[in-house]
Enzyme design. Structure first.
Site, short mmCIF file in Angstrom:
data_model
loop_
_atom_site.label_atom_id
_atom_site.label_comp_id
_atom_site.label_asym_id
_atom_site.label_seq_id
_atom_site.Cartn_x
_atom_site.Cartn_y
_atom_site.Cartn_z
N SER A 156 3.84 7.63 0.26
CA SER A 156 4.72 7.78 -0.89
C SER A 156 4.04 8.44 -2.10
CB SER A 156 5.27 6.41 -1.32
OG SER A 156 4.23 5.55 -1.73
N VAL B 192 7.06 -15.84 -5.23
CA VAL B 192 8.48 -15.63 -5.55
C VAL B 192 9.35 -16.79 -5.07
CG1 VAL B 192 8.26 -13.13 -5.56
CG2 VAL B 192 8.82 -14.27 -3.44
N GLY B 193 8.75 -17.78 -4.39
CA GLY B 193 9.51 -18.98 -4.04
C GLY B 193 10.02 -19.02 -2.62
N LYS B 194 9.29 -18.42 -1.67
CA LYS B 194 9.77 -18.40 -0.28
C LYS B 194 9.71 -19.80 0.34
CE LYS B 194 6.67 -15.35 0.87
NZ LYS B 194 6.09 -15.08 -0.45
N THR B 195 8.57 -20.47 0.23
CA THR B 195 8.42 -21.79 0.84
C THR B 195 9.30 -22.82 0.14
OG1 THR B 195 6.14 -21.21 1.38
CG2 THR B 195 6.75 -23.52 1.55
N LYS C 106 8.90 -0.92 -7.20
CA LYS C 106 8.25 0.18 -7.94
C LYS C 106 8.93 0.42 -9.29
CE LYS C 106 6.62 2.55 -3.77
NZ LYS C 106 6.72 3.76 -2.92
N PRO D 62 6.48 -10.84 -2.06
CA PRO D 62 5.15 -11.05 -2.63
C PRO D 62 4.86 -12.53 -2.83
CG PRO D 62 6.45 -9.50 -3.92
CD PRO D 62 7.39 -10.15 -2.97
#
Length: 818
Positions: A691, A371-374, A734, A368
């Site tokens: 789901s 969250v600190g990907k880059t 979830k 999402p």
């Protein structure tokens, strides 16, 4: 009204229609008009047979145009029905077997019927009558047409002067329009439309429009030719003057500037270490540059090309750090959590310390926003000691953005991959391809397809940029791509990357991230010290619960920055020694009214209201589902902007409940007298996925049985028609969402039991996870029942058949049967 009637050939005195039987000659892409004398070259055998037959008869033949000129043997339906009835004036056989025939158009005719002759087309045709009216409008059209055609003949040199002279004295509007149409360079379809127009006045009006259009096009062509001619003269003049200047400079020795520039390029070529292919290419371009005029456009293109190749890092690289403890310390200092990505980076460092050369890994961080990907990609570069470059692919829809433009285009440049490597100055940087899922496709190409070569370790050692036109080695680049979801990334591109999922943070992790990273960062950004502002742990929890709803920490950082700015204003007014301790009561003072409610579930168990769980690209969310039963005729209504898969899940859920009608104590035909309305609130937000199947089934069962659903139970799982609960994705996100909303019990598919180990232990202590394999178990645990086992009743035995009266058999019947 005056009519022109053609003479009848082959028709009896009492016939109403002018019918005649003639051979037909299909023409490829030309249309013959009446009053035209035209030579034709015929090569098809059937057409030659038709001409020979016509010569033996009355020398009349029907000329019709094919609908598709590419067909060598057209069928009856592939030929226009309206054509020109012509007489054969002359026929000449040529040495190559073809026939040259001279024909004269006599009138229009329409094919009424094809006759069964295999050697050629023979048809029964009807002559068509033309009509016109002599008045002032017809005379005006005639004069306009003649004047326009005279202009056309002057602009188009292919039209002979005799054509203009032949129009003098022609009063017949039909003949005038046919004569002009025969000389116009228009499409065959347009000529066919004129041939099929029987009203001569209307046809002449159409011809005037076509003549005016062609005149306008010819005038534009003339202007373009004049411009090109002037440009060519200008270019030749510049070339002549440049040659004179070169001769003068040679005599006076004034070419030192150009010589010094070329000499500098030669020195750079000698010093630069490049691949053999690139070296040969540069030397060839340099040789061409010496022969060019320094003022020419080609010289500028060659200079730019040589400069690009020389500025690329072909063999320049940074030395990797192999200290695993130092790398782990850097990764831990920059990011909290994210164990899987960190573990993968450390594995890469460990392997690299043992192997002399290895291919650069290609990682895809999926998670999402926030969250600190880059930022993790930047930390990886710092831990490895490599340079870092980032390329955002959001909105990129042109393949040339990746591969570059060819040098034939004006202003051509290499693609973003090569440009970024020039910026990095080494050939082994950490290359972050951000938002790889946001690329799109249009008529300019598919950039995701161009990335297939870039992100394939088996191919990218020879990446060929269209501008450079030489292979460049990308195998030592460490590519890290980021994405919010995988469904928009093409499967072949996914196959080339190592997918690492980054789930959202728990509340405890967010508190620790705020204390260790976000608050010190915002203090520095707003000129505050640790003494000026302090956040209690409850204050941070309050911000997370009541002012943010996200998987990452981006909005949390914004809210902390907002509080920090307000405190900075107080410090500026009251002095640098002013101190503020932000607790949970003061959060509302600084941030205003709470944006979200936290931990507030339904006050009581309700019928037809179930809490489901959903996973989005922003993290996990609760999905409240409602069902009401109304009097009706068995209709299933589904609202809430649900996708196709989710609508099918609702239909499967209803089918399951219907199949269990007797065991649930429902009438087998209960659905015939009611309508069932399924609604998922927040109707403006699109929702999809399988789901929610068990959630919808529980809602429907609750509404039909009038039994409430427990408000402290949430669930997720796909349902089959037989009631089986199938596994789902995004379980961790979830469960985190359920914990965030203080749900005590969550029902999950049995096949997802293996994913429980990824959930943080602190959440597992607060949330009771119950695995279910069948929908029967879901209903027993979700419905508010004193005795769950009493839900499913044993169906009563089928009623005994009623006695049927059988009349007594006549005497001897038994014997007859035997």
């Amino acid at each position: 009204m005056i009519f022109r009637l053609p003479k009848s050939r082959g028709a009896g005195e009492g016939e109403k229609r002018n019918l005649l039987t003639v051979p037909m000659l299909p023409l490829r892409d030309i249309v013959i008009f009446p009053h035209m004398v035209v030579p034709l070259f015929i090569g098809r055998e059937r057409s030659i047979h038709a001409l020979e037959f016509a010569m033996g008869q009355e020398k009349f033949i029907l000329l019709c145009t094919q609908k598709d000129p590419r067909k060598d043997e057209p069928r009856e339906g592939e030929i226009h029905r309206v054509g020109t009835l012509a007489s054969i004036l002359q026929l000449l056989r040529l040495p190559d077997g073809t026939v040259k025939v001279l024909v004269e158009g006599k009138g229009r005719a329409i094919v009424r019927q094809f006759q069964p002759i295999s050697q050629f087309f023979q048809v029964e045709a009807e002559e068509l009558l033309e009509s016109w009216e002599i008045n002032s409008e017809t005379e005006a059209l005639r004069r306009t047409a003649v004047a326009g055609f005279e202009t056309y003949a002057k602009l188009n040199k292919k039209v002979p002067q005799e054509a203009t002279q032949s129009l003098v004295g022609v009063e017949d509007p039909g003949r005038l329009s046919d004569t002009i149409s025969g000389h116009l360079a228009i499409k065959a379809d347009e000529k066919q439309a004129l041939l099929e127009t029987l009203d001569a006045t209307r046809r002449l009006e159409q011809v005037v429009g076509l003549v005016n259009r062609e005149n306008e096009i010819l005038q534009i062509e003339s202007r373009i030719k004049n411009r090109v001619k002037k440009q060519m003269e200008k270019t030749q003049r510049e070339y002549y003057l440049n040659e004179q200047m070169r001769a003068i400079q040679k005599e006076m020795g004034e070419k030192e500037d150009l010589k010094s520039e070329i000499q500098e390029l030669e020195r750079r070529v000698r010093r630069k270490k490049m691949s053999p292919e690139a070296t040969a290419k540069v030397k060839h371009e340099l040789k061409k540059l010496k022969l060019m005029s320094p003022m020419s456009a080609e010289a500028t293109v060659s200079r730019n090309y040589i400069d690009w190749i020389l500025s690329l890092p072909w063999y320049e690289k940074t030395r990797d750090k192999h200290d695993l403890e130092e790398a782990e310390r850097i990764l831990e200092a920059d990011h909290y959590g994210l164990e899987k990505p960190k573990e993968r980076i450390l594995e890469h460092l460990a392997v690299q310390s043992l192997v002399k050369k290895m291919k650069g890994p290609i990682l895809c961080l999926v998670g999402p926003p926030g969250v600190g990907k880059t930022s993790l990609a930047k930390s990886v570069a710092r831990a490895l000691g490599r340079n870092f470059v980032r390329l955002s692919l959001g909105g990129v829809r042109d393949e040339a953005e990746i591969r570059g433009h060819r040098r034939t285009y004006i202003g051509a440049l290499p693609g973003k991959i090569i440009q970024s490597l020039k910026k990095a100055k080494t050939n082994n940087p950490v290359f972050c391809l951000d938002e790889v899922d946001k690329m799109s496709t249009d008529f300019r190409g598919d950039p995701s397809a161009a990335l297939l070569e870039v992100l394939d370790p088996e191919q990218n050692f020879g990446f060929n940029d269209h501008y450079l036109d030489v292979d460049y080695d990308l195998s030592e680049v460490m590519f890290i791509t980021t994405a919010n979801n995988l469904y928009s990334i093409p499967p072949p591109l996914q196959d080339r990357m190592e997918i690492i999922r980054m789930a959202g943070y728990t509340e405890v992790e967010k508190v620790l991230i705020a204390q260790q990273f976000l608050i010190p960062k915002q203090c520095t950004a707003n000129g505050l010290t640790q003494e000026n502002i302090q956040f209690s742990e409850n204050a941070i929890f309050s911000i997370i619960r009541h002012y943010t709803r996200e998987a990452g920490v981006r909005n949390l950082e914004r809210e902390i920055a907002s509080i920090s700015r307000k405190v900075a204003r107080e410090v500026a007014a009251k002095g640098k020694d002013h101190q503020v301790r932000v607790n949970s009561q003061m959060v509302g003072k600084y941030l205003g009214v709470a944006k979200f409610r936290f931990g507030r579930t339904e006050e009581a168990d309700e019928v037809g209201l179930t809490t489901g769980l959903a996973w989005t690209e922003f993290g996990g969310e609760l999905l409240h589902t409602e069902v009401v039963v109304l009097p009706g005729r068995g209709k299933l209504m589904i609202t809430g902007k649900l996708g196709e898969v989710m609508q099918e899940s609702a239909q499967a859920a209803l089918s399951y409940v219907r199949s269990k009608a007797e065991t649930l104590g429902l009438s087998p035909d209960f659905y015939r007298k009611i309508d069932i309305h399924v609604h998922v609130p927040e109707g403006a937000i699109p929702k999809d996925g399988p789901s929610a199947g068990i959630t919808i089934a529980t809602c429907i069962a609750s509404a039909l049985l009038k039994i409430p659903v427990r408000r402290d139970v949430a669930m997720t799982g796909e349902i089959t028609l037989r009631g089986r609960v199938l596994p789902i994705g995004g379980l961790k996100e979830k469960i985190i969402a359920a914990h965030r909303h203080q749900i005590k019990t969550v029902l999950i598919p049995l096949d997802n039991e293996k994913d429980i180990k990824e959930i943080p232990p602190r959440i597992l202590k607060a949330v009771d996870l119950v695995t279910v394999d069948h929908m029967d178990e879901v209903l027993k645990r979700a419905l508010a029942l004193d005795d769950p086992d009493s839900l499913f009743k044993t169906p009563p035995p089928p009623p005994a058949p009623e006695p049927v009266y059988v009349p007594s058999e006549p005497p001897g019947a038994e014997i007859q049967a035997h």
